[in-house]
Design an enzyme around this catalytic site. Structure first.
Site, PDB file in Angstrom:
ATOM      1  N   GLU A  49       0.866  -1.183   0.000  1.00 62.00           N
ATOM      2  CA  GLU A  49       0.000   0.000   0.000  1.00 62.00           C
ATOM      3  C   GLU A  49       0.901   1.231   0.000  1.00 62.00           C
ATOM      4  O   GLU A  49       1.675   1.435   0.932  1.00 62.00           O
ATOM      5  CB  GLU A  49      -0.889  -0.029   1.239  1.00 62.00           C
ATOM      6  CG  GLU A  49      -1.848   1.120   1.378  1.00 62.00           C
ATOM      7  CD  GLU A  49      -2.607   1.056   2.688  1.00 62.00           C
ATOM      8  OE1 GLU A  49      -2.916   2.133   3.238  1.00 62.00           O
ATOM      9  OE2 GLU A  49      -2.899  -0.063   3.183  1.00 62.00           O
ATOM     10  N   ASP A  60      -4.030  10.643   8.925  1.00 63.12           N
ATOM     11  CA  ASP A  60      -2.706  10.132   9.258  1.00 63.12           C
ATOM     12  C   ASP A  60      -2.259  10.569  10.645  1.00 63.12           C
ATOM     13  O   ASP A  60      -2.458  11.724  11.047  1.00 63.12           O
ATOM     14  CB  ASP A  60      -1.672  10.600   8.233  1.00 63.12           C
ATOM     15  CG  ASP A  60      -1.936  10.053   6.851  1.00 63.12           C
ATOM     16  OD1 ASP A  60      -2.584   8.997   6.765  1.00 63.12           O
ATOM     17  OD2 ASP A  60      -1.511  10.677   5.870  1.00 63.12           O
TER      18      ASP A  60
END
Length: 262
Positions: A49, A60
């Site tokens: 990924e 994030d």
């Protein structure tokens, strides 16, 4: 089956759950990020990924934000994503999916993005900030190119949402283990197990769990009920602290958690 589905099935046939490993493109520089992704595949990761850096990475955690901001400061450009995917897929067989916020795809052009990713050897997109009903152009482009479209399901998702996500996703459903941003956690929410069960009831073919997974023991626990485990922060930390060599060591350690008891 798509390449991602085939990779998951190969792991299952070998008596393992699938190991999906995340790294940002361009960190600490473009060539090292390519070498790092190749090291993932050579040390136990089944699906790679890749995360192109983005200026507003709302999902994030701190370590990944630090890495992506460093990549942007180092001059990352969208063309670097496709050149990285091409270099990685020419070196290893593991399929590469891109985890991207939606705005860069729109800016590049949805059809152009799909075509460029396909030409580079990519296998699909994970899109954390767009839902299936808001993505008709991407769904059409993915059907045309054969790229996987991987949407997210969360513990708070309604039954109607799980129906839509399950029917719209290919490859797997990205199953969010806990509400919040990415990062390492001492304990995974039990909600993840319940969510995977709900996804199965709503027709999801494959469900892989991410967010908060950082140890081989956590991977083993997730793979008691899910098709795959997604690890990001622990891998980015290893790359940051010890380069590709340390990343390879940590990947091998984590991969021990994928073996299922027979």
């Amino acid at each position: 089956m798509s390449r991602v589905e085939e990779a998951i099935q190969r792991a299952h046939d070998a008596g393992r759950g699938a190991f999906i490993g995340y790294l940002p493109v361009g960190y600490p520089d473009l060539q090292t990020s390519i070498d790092a992704a190749i090291a993932l595949a050579r040390n136990g990761v089944d699906v790679i990924e890749l995360g192109p850096p983005y200026s507003d990475p709302v999902m994030d955690g701190a370590i990944i934000q630090e890495a992506t901001q460093a990549a942007l400061a180092g001059g990352f450009r969208m063309r670097d994503l496709f050149s990285a995917v091409k270099a990685i897929t020419e070196a290893v067989d593991a399929p590469v999916v891109v985890m991207t916020y939606w705005n860069p795809v729109l800016q590049h052009g949805v059809d152009r993005y799909a075509d460029d990713l396909l030409a580079a050897g990519g296998a699909g997109l994970i899109t954390p900030d767009i839902t299936p009903e808001a993505a008709p152009e991407w769904i059409a482009a993915s059907k045309r190119t054969g790229l996987d479209r991987i949407f997210l399901a969360a513990p708070t998702s309604t039954d109607a949402r799980l129906d839509l996500v399950s029917s719209s996703s290919t490859g797997f459903v990205y199953t969010v283990s806990t509400m919040g941003i990415t990062g390492e956690r001492a304990e995974l929410d039990k909600a993840a197990r319940t969510l995977v069960g709900r996804l199965r009831e709503h027709g999801a073919g494959r469900a892989c769990v991410g967010i908060g997974i950082s140890t081989a023991a956590q991977i083993a626990g997730v793979l008691e009920y899910a098709d795959g485990a997604i690890v990001g922060t622990a891998l980015v930390r290893a790359l940051r602290d010890g380069g590709v060599e340390r990343l390879a060591e940590v990947t091998r350690e984590l991969a021990t958690g994928t073996v299922r008891a027979r």
